[in-house]
Design a protein around this motif. Structure first.
Motif, PDB file in Angstrom:
ATOM      1  N   ILE A 190       0.864  -1.173   0.000  1.00  0.00           N
ATOM      2  CA  ILE A 190       0.000   0.000   0.000  1.00  0.00           C
ATOM      3  C   ILE A 190       0.906   1.230   0.000  1.00  0.00           C
ATOM      4  CG2 ILE A 190      -1.774   1.286   1.250  1.00  0.00           C
ATOM      5  CD1 ILE A 190      -2.650  -1.385   2.486  1.00  0.00           C
ATOM      6  N   LEU A 191       0.788   2.046  -1.032  1.00  0.00           N
ATOM      7  CA  LEU A 191       1.630   3.222  -1.191  1.00  0.00           C
ATOM      8  C   LEU A 191       0.788   4.465  -0.938  1.00  0.00           C
ATOM      9  CD1 LEU A 191       3.275   2.138  -4.580  1.00  0.00           C
ATOM     10  CD2 LEU A 191       3.909   1.431  -2.253  1.00  0.00           C
ATOM     11  N   VAL A 241      -2.548   0.506  -4.266  1.00  0.00           N
ATOM     12  CA  VAL A 241      -2.137  -0.845  -3.893  1.00  0.00           C
ATOM     13  C   VAL A 241      -1.525  -1.484  -5.131  1.00  0.00           C
ATOM     14  CG1 VAL A 241      -2.837  -3.083  -2.983  1.00  0.00           C
ATOM     15  CG2 VAL A 241      -4.008  -1.000  -2.210  1.00  0.00           C
ATOM     16  N   THR A 242      -0.279  -1.912  -5.033  1.00  0.00           N
ATOM     17  CA  THR A 242       0.412  -2.489  -6.180  1.00  0.00           C
ATOM     18  C   THR A 242       1.001  -3.847  -5.811  1.00  0.00           C
ATOM     19  OG1 THR A 242       2.565  -1.500  -5.656  1.00  0.00           O
ATOM     20  CG2 THR A 242       1.048  -0.168  -6.963  1.00  0.00           C
ATOM     21  N   GLY A 297       3.077  -7.368  -8.256  1.00  0.00           N
ATOM     22  CA  GLY A 297       3.766  -7.674  -9.498  1.00  0.00           C
ATOM     23  C   GLY A 297       2.910  -7.517 -10.731  1.00  0.00           C
ATOM     24  N   ALA A 298       1.586  -7.532 -10.558  1.00  0.00           N
ATOM     25  CA  ALA A 298       0.677  -7.388 -11.697  1.00  0.00           C
ATOM     26  C   ALA A 298       0.314  -5.942 -11.980  1.00  0.00           C
ATOM     27  CB  ALA A 298      -0.600  -8.202 -11.453  1.00  0.00           C
ATOM     28  N   GLY A 299       0.818  -5.000 -11.155  1.00  0.00           N
ATOM     29  CA  GLY A 299       0.525  -3.599 -11.395  1.00  0.00           C
ATOM     30  C   GLY A 299      -0.391  -3.009 -10.340  1.00  0.00           C
ATOM     31  N   LEU A 300      -1.219  -2.069 -10.763  1.00  0.00           N
ATOM     32  CA  LEU A 300      -2.104  -1.335  -9.860  1.00  0.00           C
ATOM     33  C   LEU A 300      -3.327  -2.181  -9.546  1.00  0.00           C
ATOM     34  CD1 LEU A 300      -2.372   1.445  -8.493  1.00  0.00           C
ATOM     35  CD2 LEU A 300      -3.588   2.241 -10.533  1.00  0.00           C
ATOM     36  N   ARG A 301      -3.515  -2.501  -8.260  1.00  0.00           N
ATOM     37  CA  ARG A 301      -4.607  -3.390  -7.862  1.00  0.00           C
ATOM     38  C   ARG A 301      -5.782  -2.628  -7.248  1.00  0.00           C
ATOM     39  NH1 ARG A 301      -4.331  -6.600 -11.037  1.00  0.00           N
ATOM     40  NH2 ARG A 301      -5.784  -7.895  -9.839  1.00  0.00           N
ATOM     41  N   ASP A 302      -5.507  -1.505  -6.580  1.00  0.00           N
ATOM     42  CA  ASP A 302      -6.570  -0.712  -5.943  1.00  0.00           C
ATOM     43  C   ASP A 302      -6.088   0.726  -5.900  1.00  0.00           C
ATOM     44  OD1 ASP A 302      -9.179  -1.140  -5.041  1.00  0.00           O
ATOM     45  OD2 ASP A 302      -8.516  -2.624  -3.554  1.00  0.00           O
ATOM     46  N   TYR A 303      -7.058   1.650  -5.767  1.00  0.00           N
ATOM     47  CA  TYR A 303      -6.693   3.062  -5.738  1.00  0.00           C
ATOM     48  C   TYR A 303      -7.777   3.837  -5.009  1.00  0.00           C
ATOM     49  CZ  TYR A 303      -5.100   7.663  -7.291  1.00  0.00           C
ATOM     50  OH  TYR A 303      -4.630   8.948  -7.319  1.00  0.00           O
ATOM     51  N   ALA A 304      -7.358   4.874  -4.284  1.00  0.00           N
ATOM     52  CA  ALA A 304      -8.324   5.725  -3.584  1.00  0.00           C
ATOM     53  C   ALA A 304      -7.676   7.064  -3.280  1.00  0.00           C
ATOM     54  CB  ALA A 304      -8.796   5.064  -2.290  1.00  0.00           C
ATOM     55  N   LEU A 305      -8.506   8.080  -3.087  1.00  0.00           N
ATOM     56  CA  LEU A 305      -8.066   9.383  -2.620  1.00  0.00           C
ATOM     57  C   LEU A 305      -8.605   9.594  -1.210  1.00  0.00           C
ATOM     58  CD1 LEU A 305      -8.710  11.734  -5.693  1.00  0.00           C
ATOM     59  CD2 LEU A 305      -6.583  10.625  -5.016  1.00  0.00           C
ATOM     60  N   ARG A 320       8.811   4.329   5.969  1.00  0.00           N
ATOM     61  CA  ARG A 320       9.016   5.671   5.417  1.00  0.00           C
ATOM     62  C   ARG A 320       9.899   5.580   4.189  1.00  0.00           C
ATOM     63  NH1 ARG A 320       9.841  11.049   7.317  1.00  0.00           N
ATOM     64  NH2 ARG A 320       9.793  12.335   5.405  1.00  0.00           N
ATOM     65  N   GLU A 321       9.458   6.186   3.094  1.00  0.00           N
ATOM     66  CA  GLU A 321      10.223   6.268   1.864  1.00  0.00           C
ATOM     67  C   GLU A 321      10.301   7.724   1.427  1.00  0.00           C
ATOM     68  OE1 GLU A 321      11.683   3.771   0.344  1.00  0.00           O
ATOM     69  OE2 GLU A 321      10.811   2.078   1.460  1.00  0.00           O
ATOM     70  N   ARG A 322      11.335   8.052   0.662  1.00  0.00           N
ATOM     71  CA  ARG A 322      11.425   9.424   0.158  1.00  0.00           C
ATOM     72  C   ARG A 322      10.274   9.715  -0.798  1.00  0.00           C
ATOM     73  NH1 ARG A 322      16.514  12.289  -3.034  1.00  0.00           N
ATOM     74  NH2 ARG A 322      15.555  14.370  -3.152  1.00  0.00           N
ATOM     75  N   HIS A 323       9.966   8.754  -1.679  1.00  0.00           N
ATOM     76  CA  HIS A 323       8.856   8.876  -2.604  1.00  0.00           C
ATOM     77  C   HIS A 323       8.022   7.602  -2.511  1.00  0.00           C
ATOM     78  CE1 HIS A 323      10.561  12.492  -4.350  1.00  0.00           C
ATOM     79  NE2 HIS A 323      11.697  11.853  -4.564  1.00  0.00           N
ATOM     80  N   ALA A 324       6.765   7.743  -2.169  1.00  0.00           N
ATOM     81  CA  ALA A 324       5.919   6.552  -2.044  1.00  0.00           C
ATOM     82  C   ALA A 324       5.626   5.929  -3.403  1.00  0.00           C
ATOM     83  CB  ALA A 324       4.608   6.924  -1.347  1.00  0.00           C
ATOM     84  N   PHE A 325       5.462   6.770  -4.440  1.00  0.00           N
ATOM     85  CA  PHE A 325       5.156   6.279  -5.786  1.00  0.00           C
ATOM     86  C   PHE A 325       6.430   6.253  -6.623  1.00  0.00           C
ATOM     87  CE2 PHE A 325       0.375   7.535  -6.355  1.00  0.00           C
ATOM     88  CZ  PHE A 325       0.053   6.812  -5.213  1.00  0.00           C
ATOM     89  N   ASP A 326       6.648   5.167  -7.353  1.00  0.00           N
ATOM     90  CA  ASP A 326       7.682   5.170  -8.368  1.00  0.00           C
ATOM     91  C   ASP A 326       7.081   5.696  -9.681  1.00  0.00           C
ATOM     92  OD1 ASP A 326       6.170   3.074  -9.444  1.00  0.00           O
ATOM     93  OD2 ASP A 326       7.519   1.525  -8.703  1.00  0.00           O
ATOM     94  N   ALA A 327       7.901   5.808 -10.712  1.00  0.00           N
ATOM     95  CA  ALA A 327       7.445   6.403 -11.971  1.00  0.00           C
ATOM     96  C   ALA A 327       6.311   5.586 -12.593  1.00  0.00           C
ATOM     97  CB  ALA A 327       8.611   6.528 -12.946  1.00  0.00           C
ATOM     98  N   GLU A 328       6.385   4.272 -12.496  1.00  0.00           N
ATOM     99  CA  GLU A 328       5.349   3.427 -13.086  1.00  0.00           C
ATOM    100  C   GLU A 328       4.013   3.633 -12.383  1.00  0.00           C
ATOM    101  OE1 GLU A 328       4.511  -1.323 -14.061  1.00  0.00           O
ATOM    102  OE2 GLU A 328       6.387  -0.685 -13.117  1.00  0.00           O
ATOM    103  N   THR A 329       4.042   3.716 -11.054  1.00  0.00           N
ATOM    104  CA  THR A 329       2.807   3.932 -10.303  1.00  0.00           C
ATOM    105  C   THR A 329       2.249   5.320 -10.585  1.00  0.00           C
ATOM    106  OG1 THR A 329       3.589   2.442  -8.562  1.00  0.00           O
ATOM    107  CG2 THR A 329       1.772   3.927  -8.003  1.00  0.00           C
ATOM    108  N   GLU A 330       3.115   6.333 -10.665  1.00  0.00           N
ATOM    109  CA  GLU A 330       2.667   7.680 -11.000  1.00  0.00           C
ATOM    110  C   GLU A 330       1.927   7.680 -12.332  1.00  0.00           C
ATOM    111  OE1 GLU A 330       2.468  10.477  -9.541  1.00  0.00           O
ATOM    112  OE2 GLU A 330       3.971  10.584  -7.953  1.00  0.00           O
ATOM    113  N   ALA A 331       2.500   7.019 -13.310  1.00  0.00           N
ATOM    114  CA  ALA A 331       1.878   7.000 -14.643  1.00  0.00           C
ATOM    115  C   ALA A 331       0.549   6.266 -14.621  1.00  0.00           C
ATOM    116  CB  ALA A 331       2.837   6.354 -15.640  1.00  0.00           C
ATOM    117  N   ALA A 332       0.484   5.145 -13.921  1.00  0.00           N
ATOM    118  CA  ALA A 332      -0.761   4.369 -13.874  1.00  0.00           C
ATOM    119  C   ALA A 332      -1.860   5.146 -13.167  1.00  0.00           C
ATOM    120  CB  ALA A 332      -0.514   3.032 -13.173  1.00  0.00           C
TER     121      ALA A 332
END
Length: 371
Positions: free
Chosen positions: A5-6, A18-19, A21-29, A159-171
């Motif tokens: 969960i990012l 929620v990601t 190996g298959a990619g984006l599994r769930d999303y919410a704001l 804790r991470e510097r960036h929760a989303f990587d580039a692939e998650t940002e794009a998705a």
């Protein structure tokens, strides 16, 4: 890869993906300054009963109201009666909250006597996803977020510097677009309306397939539909949904029934597939609970939060005084309502946002103020 969960923080908003190996599994704001109310427990007061609608309007805290169907009421209610209710559907599409009064108990020390009051908040979107994915670690990029969550979730946080990587940002960014790229070169276009959500699928490589046209079109739709129905979940499209599959004769479309049912079975809201209409449209009914993503991005709070995020990114690291904002009337009201988002923008950018109402701007527009 196990699910993660990012939680990516921005002014007044946390994007939760929620990601695995298959990619984006769930999303919410999650917008702390604009809770949607789902799961909130209220001491309410019965208002007018509408026999034709089969329910009663209940006065809630802060002058709001919700609708309690007779099937979810504790018994006959007279106007003015106190009643304990929980919100099970957020206000959306111009309709108020939907309520239930079944299976509820008062928190310790509370009484039904007194004015309408919010007794307890429901789970946040992050808490709801943490419950749905109980083994997933929670990666956050803002230490202040930990203080907003129940203590029981803190051992799962990293804790991470960036929760989303580039692939998650794009998705996640693609979820804001009405057009969807699907397997096999197919595409779908989503058009929300007040009554329903219409989805049109367009053929791709099936047009160059050497098999017969109908065989190729059936295979293309069969392969693309699971990805499309997953997008319905990610975007939280709800209510009545109709899908016009690509290029397949109406008489052939019922053969897609099993594909649709199997894909919908993976959705935790358990949408119902109602079959194909006489026009060949696949009809789906997905429960309305939280507002859909397109509504959250288009309303005044969503536009205001996008504005603060854009402004923060532009002025971060900028020396001296940062430009302010000139805003339309709806954005000004949203800023006044959500001082936490303004504070977040100041903390993230290192500059205090300043804004002024500009009556010449349309209600949801803004521009930088260099004056």
């Amino acid at each position: 890869m196990t699910a993660r969960i990012l939680a990516a923080s921005a002014p007044g908003e946390i994007r939760i993906a929620v990601t695995d190996g298959a990619g984006l599994r769930d999303y919410a704001l999650w917008r702390p300054g604009w809770p949607d109310g789902v799961g909130d427990l209220h001491r309410g007061r019965a208002g007018a009963r509408l026999t034709a609608m089969g329910g009663t309007f209940i006065d809630l805290a802060d002058g709001t109201s919700g609708f309690l169907p007779d099937s979810a009421a504790p018994g006959p209610l007279a106007e003015g009666d106190p009643v304990l209710v929980r919100i099970v559907r957020a206000p959306q599409d111009g309709k108020g909250a939907r309520l239930t009064a079944t299976g509820l108990s008062l928190p310790e020390g509370q009484s039904l006597a007194g004015p309408p009051t919010l007794l307890a908040r429901g789970p946040t979107p992050l808490e709801a996803l943490a419950t749905a994915w109980p083994d997933a670690p929670i990666l956050i990029d803002d230490a202040a977020l930990a203080a907003r969550l129940p203590a029981g979730l803190r051992p799962r946080m990293q804790r991470e510097r960036h929760a989303f990587d580039a692939e998650t940002e794009a998705a996640c960014a693609a979820l804001a677009e009405p057009s969807i790229v699907l397997p096999g070169g197919m595409r779908a276009t989503i058009t929300p309306t007040p009554a329903l959500v219409a989805i049109d699928m367009d053929g791709g490589t099936a047009s160059s397939d050497r098999r017969t046209k109908q065989t190729a079109q059936f295979a293309a739709n069969r392969d693309a539909l699971p990805a499309l129905l997953h997008q319905i979940r990610l975007r939280n499209l709800s209510g009545a949904i109709v899908i016009d599959v690509a290029g397949l004769a109406i008489r052939k479309r019922p053969a897609l029934h099993e594909t649709i049912e199997a894909a919908l079975a993976r959705d935790p809201l358990r949408p119902r597939f109602l079959g194909f209409s006489a026009l060949g449209l696949a009809e789906i009914m997905r429960p309305r609970i939280r507002p859909p993503l397109h509504a959250l991005l288009a309303d005044a709070p969503g536009r205001m939060l996008r504005m603060l995020d854009t402004w923060s990114r532009q002025v971060t690291g900028q020396p001296g005084r940062a430009p302010g904002l000139r805003v339309g009337a709806d954005l000004a009201r949203a800023l006044d309502h959500d001082p936490g988002a303004v504070a977040d923008a100041a903390q993230l950018s290192g500059h205090q946002p300043a804004w002024r109402l500009d009556p010449s701007l349309s209600p949801l527009s803004w521009t930088l103020d260099h004056g």
